[in-house]
Scaffold this motif. Structure first.
Motif, PDB file in Angstrom:
ATOM      1  N   PRO A  86      -4.030   9.749  -1.207  1.00 11.09           N
ATOM      2  CA  PRO A  86      -4.141  10.284  -2.124  1.00 11.09           C
ATOM      3  C   PRO A  86      -3.979   9.417  -3.081  1.00 11.09           C
ATOM      4  O   PRO A  86      -2.436   9.160  -3.073  1.00 11.09           O
ATOM      5  N   THR A  87      -4.147   9.437  -4.626  1.00  8.53           N
ATOM      6  CA  THR A  87      -3.675   9.284  -6.114  1.00  8.53           C
ATOM      7  C   THR A  87      -2.316  10.195  -5.686  1.00  8.53           C
ATOM      8  O   THR A  87      -2.657  11.480  -6.200  1.00  8.53           O
ATOM      9  N   ASP A  88      -1.499   9.588  -6.448  1.00 16.15           N
ATOM     10  CA  ASP A  88      -0.216   9.936  -7.123  1.00 16.15           C
ATOM     11  C   ASP A  88       0.351   9.566  -7.688  1.00 16.15           C
ATOM     12  O   ASP A  88       0.170   8.590  -8.560  1.00 16.15           O
ATOM     13  N   GLU A  89       1.996  10.047  -8.402  1.00 16.31           N
ATOM     14  CA  GLU A  89       2.162   9.258  -9.364  1.00 16.31           C
ATOM     15  C   GLU A  89       2.299   7.970  -8.742  1.00 16.31           C
ATOM     16  O   GLU A  89       3.385   7.442 -10.010  1.00 16.31           O
ATOM     17  N   ASN A  90       2.730   7.432  -7.678  1.00 21.28           N
ATOM     18  CA  ASN A  90       3.447   6.277  -7.752  1.00 21.28           C
ATOM     19  C   ASN A  90       1.942   5.103  -6.896  1.00 21.28           C
ATOM     20  O   ASN A  90       2.897   3.465  -7.544  1.00 21.28           O
ATOM     21  N   GLY A  91       1.378   5.271  -7.337  1.00 24.37           N
ATOM     22  CA  GLY A  91       0.116   4.722  -7.563  1.00 24.37           C
ATOM     23  C   GLY A  91      -1.253   4.635  -7.151  1.00 24.37           C
ATOM     24  O   GLY A  91      -1.750   5.856  -6.843  1.00 24.37           O
ATOM     25  N   PRO A  92      -2.492   3.913  -7.539  1.00 23.92           N
ATOM     26  CA  PRO A  92      -3.423   4.327  -7.054  1.00 23.92           C
ATOM     27  C   PRO A  92      -3.343   4.649  -5.162  1.00 23.92           C
ATOM     28  O   PRO A  92      -3.212   4.588  -4.248  1.00 23.92           O
ATOM     29  N   GLY A 202      -6.290  -0.749   5.463  1.00 22.55           N
ATOM     30  CA  GLY A 202      -7.053  -1.092   4.149  1.00 22.55           C
ATOM     31  C   GLY A 202      -6.370  -1.057   2.965  1.00 22.55           C
ATOM     32  O   GLY A 202      -6.254  -2.046   2.367  1.00 22.55           O
ATOM     33  N   VAL A 203      -5.273  -0.103   2.833  1.00 20.44           N
ATOM     34  CA  VAL A 203      -4.229   0.059   1.537  1.00 20.44           C
ATOM     35  C   VAL A 203      -3.598  -1.480   1.978  1.00 20.44           C
ATOM     36  O   VAL A 203      -3.155  -1.980   0.743  1.00 20.44           O
ATOM     37  N   TYR A 204      -2.860  -1.160   3.131  1.00 23.28           N
ATOM     38  CA  TYR A 204      -1.927  -1.879   3.298  1.00 23.28           C
ATOM     39  C   TYR A 204      -2.639  -3.912   3.608  1.00 23.28           C
ATOM     40  O   TYR A 204      -1.596  -5.307   3.116  1.00 23.28           O
ATOM     41  N   SER A 205      -3.446  -4.419   3.893  1.00 30.01           N
ATOM     42  CA  SER A 205      -4.059  -5.561   4.030  1.00 30.01           C
ATOM     43  C   SER A 205      -4.505  -6.590   3.165  1.00 30.01           C
ATOM     44  O   SER A 205      -4.632  -6.180   2.146  1.00 30.01           O
ATOM     45  N   ASP A 206      -4.956  -7.387   3.590  1.00 33.66           N
ATOM     46  CA  ASP A 206      -5.309  -8.503   2.661  1.00 33.66           C
ATOM     47  C   ASP A 206      -6.495  -8.163   1.605  1.00 33.66           C
ATOM     48  O   ASP A 206      -7.254  -8.186   2.728  1.00 33.66           O
ATOM     49  N   PRO A 207      -6.606  -8.228   0.439  1.00 39.68           N
ATOM     50  CA  PRO A 207      -8.009  -7.691  -0.065  1.00 39.68           C
ATOM     51  C   PRO A 207      -9.475  -8.368   0.331  1.00 39.68           C
ATOM     52  O   PRO A 207      -9.996  -8.117   0.113  1.00 39.68           O
ATOM     53  N   TRP A 218      -0.433  -3.602  -2.374  1.00 40.02           N
ATOM     54  CA  TRP A 218       1.435  -3.908  -2.080  1.00 40.02           C
ATOM     55  C   TRP A 218       1.869  -4.197  -3.506  1.00 40.02           C
ATOM     56  O   TRP A 218       4.071  -4.065  -3.262  1.00 40.02           O
ATOM     57  N   ALA A 219       1.891  -3.732  -4.715  1.00 35.02           N
ATOM     58  CA  ALA A 219       2.295  -3.623  -6.113  1.00 35.02           C
ATOM     59  C   ALA A 219       3.317  -2.317  -5.989  1.00 35.02           C
ATOM     60  O   ALA A 219       4.381  -2.205  -6.633  1.00 35.02           O
ATOM     61  N   MET A 220       2.842  -1.420  -5.350  1.00 37.86           N
ATOM     62  CA  MET A 220       3.462  -0.419  -5.056  1.00 37.86           C
ATOM     63  C   MET A 220       4.517  -0.487  -3.628  1.00 37.86           C
ATOM     64  O   MET A 220       5.821   0.269  -3.904  1.00 37.86           O
ATOM     65  N   ARG A 221       4.747  -1.420  -3.144  1.00 40.04           N
ATOM     66  CA  ARG A 221       5.855  -2.092  -2.117  1.00 40.04           C
ATOM     67  C   ARG A 221       6.220  -2.601  -2.152  1.00 40.04           C
ATOM     68  O   ARG A 221       7.337  -3.608  -1.665  1.00 40.04           O
ATOM     69  N   ASN A 222       6.288  -3.382  -3.098  1.00 39.29           N
ATOM     70  CA  ASN A 222       6.603  -4.523  -4.091  1.00 39.29           C
ATOM     71  C   ASN A 222       6.884  -6.373  -3.381  1.00 39.29           C
ATOM     72  O   ASN A 222       7.461  -6.186  -3.021  1.00 39.29           O
ATOM     73  N   TYR A 223       5.709  -5.622  -2.374  1.00 35.85           N
ATOM     74  CA  TYR A 223       5.331  -6.798  -0.989  1.00 35.85           C
ATOM     75  C   TYR A 223       4.885  -8.533  -2.167  1.00 35.85           C
ATOM     76  O   TYR A 223       3.653  -7.851  -2.271  1.00 35.85           O
ATOM     77  N   PRO A 224       5.309  -9.187  -1.408  1.00 35.44           N
ATOM     78  CA  PRO A 224       5.088 -10.230  -1.912  1.00 35.44           C
ATOM     79  C   PRO A 224       3.106 -10.916  -2.014  1.00 35.44           C
ATOM     80  O   PRO A 224       2.674 -11.887  -2.514  1.00 35.44           O
ATOM     81  N   LYS A 240      11.610 -11.638  -8.061  1.00 33.31           N
ATOM     82  CA  LYS A 240      10.706 -10.699  -7.988  1.00 33.31           C
ATOM     83  C   LYS A 240       9.696 -11.546  -8.290  1.00 33.31           C
ATOM     84  O   LYS A 240       8.885 -12.379  -8.871  1.00 33.31           O
ATOM     85  N   VAL A 241       8.886 -11.665  -6.482  1.00 38.23           N
ATOM     86  CA  VAL A 241       7.755 -12.662  -6.991  1.00 38.23           C
ATOM     87  C   VAL A 241       6.123 -11.440  -6.799  1.00 38.23           C
ATOM     88  O   VAL A 241       5.173 -10.633  -6.189  1.00 38.23           O
ATOM     89  N   PRO A 242       5.484 -12.084  -8.142  1.00 35.54           N
ATOM     90  CA  PRO A 242       3.862 -11.429  -7.880  1.00 35.54           C
ATOM     91  C   PRO A 242       3.447 -11.714  -6.632  1.00 35.54           C
ATOM     92  O   PRO A 242       3.071 -12.620  -5.720  1.00 35.54           O
ATOM     93  N   PRO A 243       2.567 -10.995  -5.693  1.00 36.53           N
ATOM     94  CA  PRO A 243       1.869 -10.834  -4.845  1.00 36.53           C
ATOM     95  C   PRO A 243       0.163 -11.608  -5.023  1.00 36.53           C
ATOM     96  O   PRO A 243      -0.354 -11.861  -5.976  1.00 36.53           O
ATOM     97  N   ARG A 244      -0.061 -12.217  -3.280  1.00 33.13           N
ATOM     98  CA  ARG A 244      -1.156 -13.690  -3.508  1.00 33.13           C
ATOM     99  C   ARG A 244      -1.894 -12.902  -3.061  1.00 33.13           C
ATOM    100  O   ARG A 244      -1.068 -12.774  -1.323  1.00 33.13           O
ATOM    101  N   SER A 245      -3.227 -12.923  -2.628  1.00 33.71           N
ATOM    102  CA  SER A 245      -4.318 -12.776  -0.877  1.00 33.71           C
ATOM    103  C   SER A 245      -3.961 -14.715  -1.048  1.00 33.71           C
ATOM    104  O   SER A 245      -4.214 -16.131  -1.014  1.00 33.71           O
TER     105      SER A 245
END
Length: 253
Positions: A86-92, A202-207, A218-224, A240-245
């Protein structure tokens, strides 16, 4: 009279329409063959109305279009995955991340057909450590599971699953998790386990695969994400590297 000046006859117009219709039909046929018949129902049939259109893609993200689920199945899957993540204070949550689209696309692919699994009989009841031992494909399990979730919701609360409160939806999912739902064709807990695993994927796979919209998972986990290399920052302090697909690399190749 010159051929170019000759007026078109009714036969010429009929030929033109036939050619146009052939191109449309053959285009659908190719798509159906590639996807193992997923789009086969789109082929036009005589004296039949056209099938209802799939829900429009949100914004300009054409990856968010249905390939397997019906609209009802999609709505149930979307509501169920949102309760799992679910959506919560950590993100969507799963809905905003497009997890139901991820599941839909996977079920329309080889994964949904168990294309890489040995699916020949005889079939025996296997041990838990042996994994799935049945004859049903994953797409069949999801269709049955979503239907049974709907039936159980109606029998317990007199409402469709999507119309239940969050607490009631949690109770339905918990009943499946604990094998408290009398389902004969599949394992209720096995379906829930598959649904939960698919939700996290689906939450953590490549878009590129339909979920993790805008790489927010990925942003919620600071995953690049899918970085080609880190050589440019290996000799630097923590960066800190912004994530890339994966599709970012295709766009810039």
């Amino acid at each position: 009279m010159d051929e170019q000046e000759r007026p078109k006859t009714t036969d010429d117009q009929a030929k033109g329409m036939s050619r146009r219709q052939f191109l449309v039909t053959s285009g659908y046929a190719v798509g159906g063959a590639v996807l193992g018949g997923v789009l086969g129902y789109l082929l036009p049939k005589r004296q039949e109305a056209a099938p209802p259109a799939a829900p429009a893609a949100e914004g300009n993200d054409y990856g968010q279009a249905l390939m397997f689920f019906t609209q009802e199945q999609f709505s149930i899957a979307q509501a169920a995955t949102e309760r799992i993540f679910p959506t919560d204070e950590n993100g969507p949550g799963a809905k905003e991340l497009g997890v139901a689209y991820y599941l839909d696309h996977q079920l329309a692919s080889e994964w949904g057909f168990n294309a890489r699994d040995y699916m020949q009989g005889p079939f025996f009841v296997g041990e838990k450590v042996q994994g799935y031992q049945g004859r049903l494909k994953r797409r069949d399990i999801f269709q049955i599971g979503l239907r049974e979730m709907q039936n159980y919701s109606q029998s317990q609360y007199g409402k469709a699953f999507v119309n239940l409160t969050e607490e009631e939806q949690d109770a339905v999912l918990t009943a499946f998790q604990n094998d408290e739902v009398p389902v004969t064709t599949i394992s209720a807990s096995g379906f829930f386990s598959m649904l939960r695993s698919g939700t996290l994927e689906g939450v953590y796979s490549d878009p590129l695969y339909g979920g993790n919209k805008n790489m927010a998972g990925w942003a919620m986990r600071n995953y690049p994400g899918s970085q080609m290399s880190y050589t440019q920052i290996m000799d630097k302090d923590f960066t800190k590297v912004p994530p890339r697909s994966l599709k970012d690399h295709v766009a810039h190749s």
